[in-house]
Design a protein around this motif. Structure first.
Motif, PDB file in Angstrom:
ATOM      1  N   HIS A 106      95.181  -3.792  15.025  1.00  0.00           N
ATOM      2  CA  HIS A 106      95.305  -4.684  16.188  1.00  0.00           C
ATOM      3  C   HIS A 106      93.971  -4.932  16.902  1.00  0.00           C
ATOM      4  O   HIS A 106      93.976  -5.390  18.044  1.00  0.00           O
ATOM      5  N   ARG A 107      92.854  -4.623  16.245  1.00  0.00           N
ATOM      6  CA  ARG A 107      91.572  -4.622  16.981  1.00  0.00           C
ATOM      7  C   ARG A 107      91.290  -5.936  17.716  1.00  0.00           C
ATOM      8  O   ARG A 107      90.667  -5.935  18.772  1.00  0.00           O
ATOM      9  N   ASP A 108      91.766  -7.067  17.178  1.00  0.00           N
ATOM     10  CA  ASP A 108      91.481  -8.358  17.833  1.00  0.00           C
ATOM     11  C   ASP A 108      92.183  -8.507  19.182  1.00  0.00           C
ATOM     12  O   ASP A 108      91.874  -9.404  19.963  1.00  0.00           O
ATOM     13  N   HIS A 109      93.192  -7.668  19.440  1.00  0.00           N
ATOM     14  CA  HIS A 109      93.960  -7.776  20.684  1.00  0.00           C
ATOM     15  C   HIS A 109      93.714  -6.603  21.613  1.00  0.00           C
ATOM     16  O   HIS A 109      94.469  -6.423  22.565  1.00  0.00           O
ATOM     17  N   LEU A 110      92.704  -5.784  21.302  1.00  0.00           N
ATOM     18  CA  LEU A 110      92.504  -4.566  22.100  1.00  0.00           C
ATOM     19  C   LEU A 110      91.102  -4.526  22.707  1.00  0.00           C
ATOM     20  O   LEU A 110      90.265  -3.711  22.298  1.00  0.00           O
ATOM     21  N   PRO A 111      90.825  -5.372  23.691  1.00  0.00           N
ATOM     22  CA  PRO A 111      89.474  -5.411  24.263  1.00  0.00           C
ATOM     23  C   PRO A 111      89.068  -4.093  24.921  1.00  0.00           C
ATOM     24  O   PRO A 111      87.875  -3.805  25.063  1.00  0.00           O
ATOM     25  N   GLN A 112      90.047  -3.282  25.320  1.00  0.00           N
ATOM     26  CA  GLN A 112      89.735  -2.054  26.051  1.00  0.00           C
ATOM     27  C   GLN A 112      89.289  -0.914  25.134  1.00  0.00           C
ATOM     28  O   GLN A 112      88.794   0.098  25.613  1.00  0.00           O
ATOM     29  N   PHE A 113      89.487  -1.050  23.815  1.00  0.00           N
ATOM     30  CA  PHE A 113      89.108   0.037  22.892  1.00  0.00           C
ATOM     31  C   PHE A 113      87.798  -0.270  22.179  1.00  0.00           C
ATOM     32  O   PHE A 113      87.481  -1.406  21.933  1.00  0.00           O
TER      33      PHE A 113
END
Ligand code: G6P
Length: 421
Positions: A414-421
């Protein structure tokens, strides 16, 4: 009045439009500001809304927005009802845990955790633009999302889910009672509620006695109803469980079934969606559209619109919503977000005092709460250690290595939807 809808291209939108029509006189003159990241679906749904409102002479103005800020500017109510990453992301939420022997579900367990990581950053963005507006949130997992907004922002938020409507309906059928005359006090956490008190025409029923006489039905299971397991469980508990209890009390059997089924719920929906949107699109150009009820049915939209009307009209109506506990459930901390009956009026939802959780599910519900709180913290901060702690706290997860693998795979997928990580 301005009502903004975040996720207005959703397949659930026809139900929301019907909900607005249902309360058109209470909301007369309102602007319905529609926002979605999917331009094509937004266009279809806004056209559909405008035509359906015109056909019934409802006094609403519909506006369409490709940007969030203008959609929210000056809004009094912001209705959030989107799936971050859509059904493709939901498929990953449902399949990653399952690969590791854990129930893969959109809201419960690690699947819901991954969804929370995607939902919360968007809700924080909405909250930052909300001003004094009420955020009426349907975005899942609603409890975690509502908690993150409530503890980390100054925005006013109320969490919704209409699961209790369908569950009360199922129990009415099982117990042979008229649904419209029943009122159940569902209490706990979203998708982890329990009802010890049920009234027929305002008179409390002897639930343990009714459940003792209940015959366990065979079959009849749908994605959202499992009457056999629910009846089996309720006969032991002596009170009513929410449908999601099957994931906790029949975990390993459900894992085997989900694996044997071969497709995820997201894949099943993706397969039917093109025909669904074709039907809605064809209706949207008619003078008096009648879009399919296949997604969202009736109660989803009506419940959300009724909540907005209760807030706007200071109705102080009794509704089951997700709200800060403030002592309503004595077994959970005061600032927990809980699902309880509340009186909803202009000042917001006021939870009604419900006492302790029933002992057989008290520890389970407390464990889910601790998980949800850690999940909200992780979703806001992007802290990997907190994220792992959250997964370890969840009753589905019984091994540290399993938690680590689900987290690593989930964050990567899901990296494209996880700006906080
Ligand atoms: C139930 C739950 C909702 C969930 C929905 C998904 O109604 O209470 O929280 O979003 O099911 O339904 P679907 O048809 O998309 O699987």
């Amino acid at each position: 009045m301005k009502i903004a809808i975040v996720g207005a291209g959703s397949g659930y939108m026809p139900g929301v439009i019907r909900g607005l029509l249902h309360r058109a006189s209470d909301l007369a003159g309102a602007e319905i500001a529609c926002y979605d990241v999917d331009a094509a679906h937004l266009e279809v749904m806004t056209r559909l809304a405008a035509r359906m409102f015109a056909a019934r002479s409802a006094a609403f103005t519909v506006t369409a927005h490709a940007e969030l800020k203008p959609a929210l500017d000056g809004a009094d109510y912001i209705f959030t009802t989107f799936r971050p990453g859509g059904l493709t992301a939901r498929h990953l939420d449902e399949s990653i845990p399952l690969r590791h022997g854990v129930v893969g579900q959109e809201t419960a367990g690690p699947g819901g955790f991954l969804m929370a990581l995607r939902s919360v950053p968007v809700l924080l963005e909405v909250a930052a633009l909300a001003g004094d507006a009420w955020i009426v949130n349907y975005t899942n997992p609603t409890n975690i999302v509502t908690d993150a907004v409530a503890r980390y922002t100054g925005a006013r938020v109320i969490g919704l889910c209409d699961q209790h409507v369908g569950d009360t309906e199922m129990w009415a059928e099982l117990l042979g009672l008229p649904f419209e005359r029943l009122e159940a006090d569902w209490i706990g956490l979203n998708h982890a509620t329990w009802a010890e008190r049920v009234r027929l025409d305002g008179v409390e029923l002897d639930l343990p006695a009714l459940l003792e006489d209940l015959q366990i039905p065979g079959g009849g299971a749908t994605p959202w109803r499992d009457p056999t397991r629910m009846a089996e469980l309720a006969k032991v508990l002596g009170f009513l469980p929410n449908s999601y209890a099957k994931y906790y009390f029949f975990h390993d059997e459900v894992v085997a079934e989900l694996r044997a089924k071969g497709t995820t719920r997201a894949e099943d929906i993706l397969a039917m969606l093109p025909a669904y949107y074709d039907q809605v699109t064809a209706e949207s150009v008619k003078d008096d559209p009648d879009p399919s009820r296949e997604r969202g049915g009736g109660e989803h939209g009506e419940f959300a619109v009724d909540t907005i009307c209760a807030l706007a009209g200071d109705e102080r109506r009794r509704m089951i919503v997700n709200v800060r506990n403030n002592g309503a459930i004595s077994s959970l901390e005061d600032d927990a977000i809980v699902e309880v009956p509340a009186l909803v009026g202009r000042a917001g939802p006021v939870p009604l005092t419900m006492g302790a959780l029933p002992r057989p599910v008290r520890g389970l519900t407390q464990a889910i709460h601790e998980y949800e709180r850690l999940a909200a913290d992780a979703a806001v901060t992007g802290d990997r250690r907190t994220a792992l702690q959250a997964l370890l706290a969840h009753p589905f997860v019984r091994s540290k290595h399993t938690a680590q693998k689900i987290l690593d795979e989930g964050l990567a997928a899901h990296r494209d939807h996880l700006p906080q990580f």
